[in-house]
Write a protein that holds these residues in place. Sequence first.
Motif, PDB file in Angstrom:
ATOM      1  N   GLY A  28       6.141 -11.134   7.063  1.00  0.00           N
ATOM      2  CA  GLY A  28       5.864 -10.428   6.081  1.00  0.00           C
ATOM      3  C   GLY A  28       6.063  -9.107   6.327  1.00  0.00           C
ATOM      4  O   GLY A  28       6.616  -8.654   7.636  1.00  0.00           O
ATOM      5  N   THR A  29       6.179  -7.902   5.577  1.00  0.00           N
ATOM      6  CA  THR A  29       6.557  -6.835   5.663  1.00  0.00           C
ATOM      7  C   THR A  29       5.576  -5.680   5.065  1.00  0.00           C
ATOM      8  O   THR A  29       5.280  -5.962   3.729  1.00  0.00           O
ATOM      9  N   GLY A  30       5.654  -4.345   5.164  1.00  0.00           N
ATOM     10  CA  GLY A  30       5.055  -3.382   4.663  1.00  0.00           C
ATOM     11  C   GLY A  30       3.778  -2.776   5.252  1.00  0.00           C
ATOM     12  O   GLY A  30       3.920  -2.864   6.311  1.00  0.00           O
ATOM     13  N   LYS A  31       3.068  -2.079   4.539  1.00  0.00           N
ATOM     14  CA  LYS A  31       2.013  -1.248   5.053  1.00  0.00           C
ATOM     15  C   LYS A  31       0.818  -2.076   5.688  1.00  0.00           C
ATOM     16  O   LYS A  31       0.437  -2.994   5.108  1.00  0.00           O
ATOM     17  N   LYS A  32       0.501  -1.949   6.870  1.00  0.00           N
ATOM     18  CA  LYS A  32      -0.204  -2.929   7.750  1.00  0.00           C
ATOM     19  C   LYS A  32      -1.783  -3.018   7.188  1.00  0.00           C
ATOM     20  O   LYS A  32      -2.473  -3.948   7.517  1.00  0.00           O
ATOM     21  N   ASP A  33      -2.112  -1.770   6.364  1.00  0.00           N
ATOM     22  CA  ASP A  33      -3.351  -1.855   5.857  1.00  0.00           C
ATOM     23  C   ASP A  33      -3.416  -1.446   4.293  1.00  0.00           C
ATOM     24  O   ASP A  33      -4.239  -0.831   3.601  1.00  0.00           O
ATOM     25  N   ALA A  34      -2.329  -1.950   3.566  1.00  0.00           N
ATOM     26  CA  ALA A  34      -2.196  -1.890   2.165  1.00  0.00           C
ATOM     27  C   ALA A  34      -3.269  -2.532   1.360  1.00  0.00           C
ATOM     28  O   ALA A  34      -3.853  -3.527   1.597  1.00  0.00           O
ATOM     29  N   ASP A  35      -3.710  -1.543   0.317  1.00  0.00           N
ATOM     30  CA  ASP A  35      -4.688  -1.910  -0.801  1.00  0.00           C
ATOM     31  C   ASP A  35      -4.089  -3.061  -1.622  1.00  0.00           C
ATOM     32  O   ASP A  35      -4.667  -3.800  -2.293  1.00  0.00           O
ATOM     33  N   LYS A 110      -7.309 -11.126   6.226  1.00  0.00           N
ATOM     34  CA  LYS A 110      -8.456 -10.817   6.840  1.00  0.00           C
ATOM     35  C   LYS A 110      -8.207  -9.643   7.715  1.00  0.00           C
ATOM     36  O   LYS A 110      -9.062  -8.608   7.915  1.00  0.00           O
ATOM     37  N   ILE A 111      -6.827  -9.653   7.950  1.00  0.00           N
ATOM     38  CA  ILE A 111      -6.536  -8.210   8.757  1.00  0.00           C
ATOM     39  C   ILE A 111      -6.196  -6.952   7.722  1.00  0.00           C
ATOM     40  O   ILE A 111      -6.713  -5.914   7.933  1.00  0.00           O
ATOM     41  N   ILE A 112      -5.563  -7.561   6.849  1.00  0.00           N
ATOM     42  CA  ILE A 112      -4.905  -6.308   5.888  1.00  0.00           C
ATOM     43  C   ILE A 112      -6.142  -5.954   4.994  1.00  0.00           C
ATOM     44  O   ILE A 112      -6.090  -4.764   4.583  1.00  0.00           O
ATOM     45  N   ARG A 113      -6.872  -6.808   4.521  1.00  0.00           N
ATOM     46  CA  ARG A 113      -7.927  -6.672   3.644  1.00  0.00           C
ATOM     47  C   ARG A 113      -7.537  -5.887   2.167  1.00  0.00           C
ATOM     48  O   ARG A 113      -8.130  -4.703   2.013  1.00  0.00           O
ATOM     49  N   PRO A 114      -6.611  -6.567   1.693  1.00  0.00           N
ATOM     50  CA  PRO A 114      -6.264  -5.795   0.253  1.00  0.00           C
ATOM     51  C   PRO A 114      -7.078  -6.032  -0.591  1.00  0.00           C
ATOM     52  O   PRO A 114      -8.081  -6.611  -0.697  1.00  0.00           O
ATOM     53  N   LYS A 115      -7.043  -4.811  -1.575  1.00  0.00           N
ATOM     54  CA  LYS A 115      -8.170  -4.923  -2.825  1.00  0.00           C
ATOM     55  C   LYS A 115      -7.493  -5.586  -3.966  1.00  0.00           C
ATOM     56  O   LYS A 115      -8.332  -6.144  -4.810  1.00  0.00           O
ATOM     57  N   ILE A 116      -6.307  -5.659  -4.090  1.00  0.00           N
ATOM     58  CA  ILE A 116      -5.572  -6.539  -5.191  1.00  0.00           C
ATOM     59  C   ILE A 116      -4.481  -7.271  -4.458  1.00  0.00           C
ATOM     60  O   ILE A 116      -3.540  -6.885  -3.667  1.00  0.00           O
ATOM     61  N   ILE A 117      -4.323  -8.650  -4.898  1.00  0.00           N
ATOM     62  CA  ILE A 117      -3.153  -9.303  -4.479  1.00  0.00           C
ATOM     63  C   ILE A 117      -2.411  -9.803  -5.798  1.00  0.00           C
ATOM     64  O   ILE A 117      -3.103 -10.073  -6.803  1.00  0.00           O
ATOM     65  N   VAL A 118      -1.300  -9.590  -5.666  1.00  0.00           N
ATOM     66  CA  VAL A 118      -0.458 -10.123  -6.865  1.00  0.00           C
ATOM     67  C   VAL A 118       0.624 -11.361  -6.521  1.00  0.00           C
ATOM     68  O   VAL A 118       1.258 -11.183  -5.499  1.00  0.00           O
ATOM     69  N   ARG A 177      -0.214  -0.794 -11.995  1.00  0.00           N
ATOM     70  CA  ARG A 177      -0.497   0.622 -11.866  1.00  0.00           C
ATOM     71  C   ARG A 177      -1.945   0.900 -12.541  1.00  0.00           C
ATOM     72  O   ARG A 177      -2.339   1.945 -11.906  1.00  0.00           O
ATOM     73  N   GLU A 178      -2.068   0.656 -13.620  1.00  0.00           N
ATOM     74  CA  GLU A 178      -3.274   1.173 -14.327  1.00  0.00           C
ATOM     75  C   GLU A 178      -4.421   0.794 -13.635  1.00  0.00           C
ATOM     76  O   GLU A 178      -5.649   1.487 -13.396  1.00  0.00           O
ATOM     77  N   LYS A 179      -4.488  -0.605 -13.178  1.00  0.00           N
ATOM     78  CA  LYS A 179      -5.903  -1.165 -12.324  1.00  0.00           C
ATOM     79  C   LYS A 179      -5.976  -0.163 -10.971  1.00  0.00           C
ATOM     80  O   LYS A 179      -6.795   0.046 -10.730  1.00  0.00           O
ATOM     81  N   ILE A 180      -4.927  -0.052 -10.389  1.00  0.00           N
ATOM     82  CA  ILE A 180      -4.834   0.903  -9.365  1.00  0.00           C
ATOM     83  C   ILE A 180      -5.523   2.304  -9.411  1.00  0.00           C
ATOM     84  O   ILE A 180      -6.397   2.802  -8.890  1.00  0.00           O
ATOM     85  N   ASP A 181      -5.460   2.910 -10.586  1.00  0.00           N
ATOM     86  CA  ASP A 181      -5.725   4.044 -10.910  1.00  0.00           C
ATOM     87  C   ASP A 181      -7.182   4.030 -11.418  1.00  0.00           C
ATOM     88  O   ASP A 181      -8.027   4.803 -11.124  1.00  0.00           O
ATOM     89  N   GLU A 182      -7.340   2.868 -12.163  1.00  0.00           N
ATOM     90  CA  GLU A 182      -8.670   2.842 -12.543  1.00  0.00           C
ATOM     91  C   GLU A 182      -9.760   2.564 -11.549  1.00  0.00           C
ATOM     92  O   GLU A 182     -10.926   3.097 -11.664  1.00  0.00           O
ATOM     93  N   LEU A 183      -9.198   1.775 -10.397  1.00  0.00           N
ATOM     94  CA  LEU A 183     -10.009   1.537  -9.293  1.00  0.00           C
ATOM     95  C   LEU A 183     -10.141   2.818  -8.503  1.00  0.00           C
ATOM     96  O   LEU A 183     -10.744   2.916  -7.340  1.00  0.00           O
ATOM     97  N   GLY A 184      -9.397   3.997  -8.831  1.00  0.00           N
ATOM     98  CA  GLY A 184      -9.328   4.948  -7.794  1.00  0.00           C
ATOM     99  C   GLY A 184      -8.726   4.558  -6.212  1.00  0.00           C
ATOM    100  O   GLY A 184      -8.893   5.601  -5.415  1.00  0.00           O
ATOM    101  N   ILE A 185      -7.967   3.612  -6.544  1.00  0.00           N
ATOM    102  CA  ILE A 185      -7.205   3.212  -5.059  1.00  0.00           C
ATOM    103  C   ILE A 185      -6.061   4.407  -4.673  1.00  0.00           C
ATOM    104  O   ILE A 185      -5.147   4.577  -5.631  1.00  0.00           O
ATOM    105  N   GLU A 186      -6.041   4.972  -3.796  1.00  0.00           N
ATOM    106  CA  GLU A 186      -5.003   5.804  -3.219  1.00  0.00           C
ATOM    107  C   GLU A 186      -3.705   5.206  -3.060  1.00  0.00           C
ATOM    108  O   GLU A 186      -3.831   4.385  -1.921  1.00  0.00           O
ATOM    109  N   ILE A 187      -2.676   5.634  -3.199  1.00  0.00           N
ATOM    110  CA  ILE A 187      -1.469   5.034  -3.002  1.00  0.00           C
ATOM    111  C   ILE A 187      -0.521   6.115  -2.521  1.00  0.00           C
ATOM    112  O   ILE A 187      -0.616   7.216  -2.424  1.00  0.00           O
TER     113      ILE A 187
END
Length: 187
Positions: A28-35, A110-118, A177-187
Amino acid sequence: MTLDELELECKNCRKCALCEGRTNLVFGTGKKDADIMLIGEGPGENEDLQGQPFVGRSGQLLDKFLASVDLSRDKNVYIANMVKCRPPHNRDPKPEEQDICIEWLRKQFKIIRPKIIVCVGRISAQRLISPDFRVTKEHGTFVDKNGVLMMGTYHPAAILRNPNNKELAFQDWLALREKIDELGIEI
Ligand code: URA
C-alpha cells in the motif's frame, strides 16, 4: 506496531499461493495516518513490477479523479488492495485468498484508522460493504460500519472499458469531497 513494521512483516508473507507468482508484494502507499483510505482489488502487472498500487492505466485515471477533488496519494489518502500479491493473468482474487489477505488489511486499518473507506470496484465493495453490493446501483452511497463511513465506486479499469460511466464515477468522487467537508475532515 508502526505501518512500516507491518509492511516488513507482510513482505515475507507466504500464507497463500499468490506469493509464488509475485515479483513484488504491493502493501500500500500514501499518507500513513490518512483519514481517507481507498481499497482496490489486487495488483496487476505494473503494480507487481513496481511494488506500488494503481500505477498502470487504471492508476492514472484514479489519480486524475483524486486530483479533481484535491486528493492525492502523496498528500492525504492511503491506497491498498484486497490482496497484496498479483493474481495470475489478472483474474479476480479468490474468496479464500481474500480471507487470508484481509488479516493484513485489518491490521492496516487499525494503524491508519481512516474515517472514510472508498471501495474501488466490486471486489472490495462486496467484501467490505456487503456481499451483494451492486456498483451500478449503490455507487456513491455512504454507509456507516462501526463508525467508519464506507462507499463503493466504479473501478477505473471498468471505466476504461466503458467510458460512458466516467461521469457517474466523477459524481462519486465529488460526493466523497462533499462528505469530507461535511465532516470537517482536514485534508
Ligand atoms: N487494480 C486494482 O484493483 N489495484 C491495483 O493496484 C491496480 C489495478
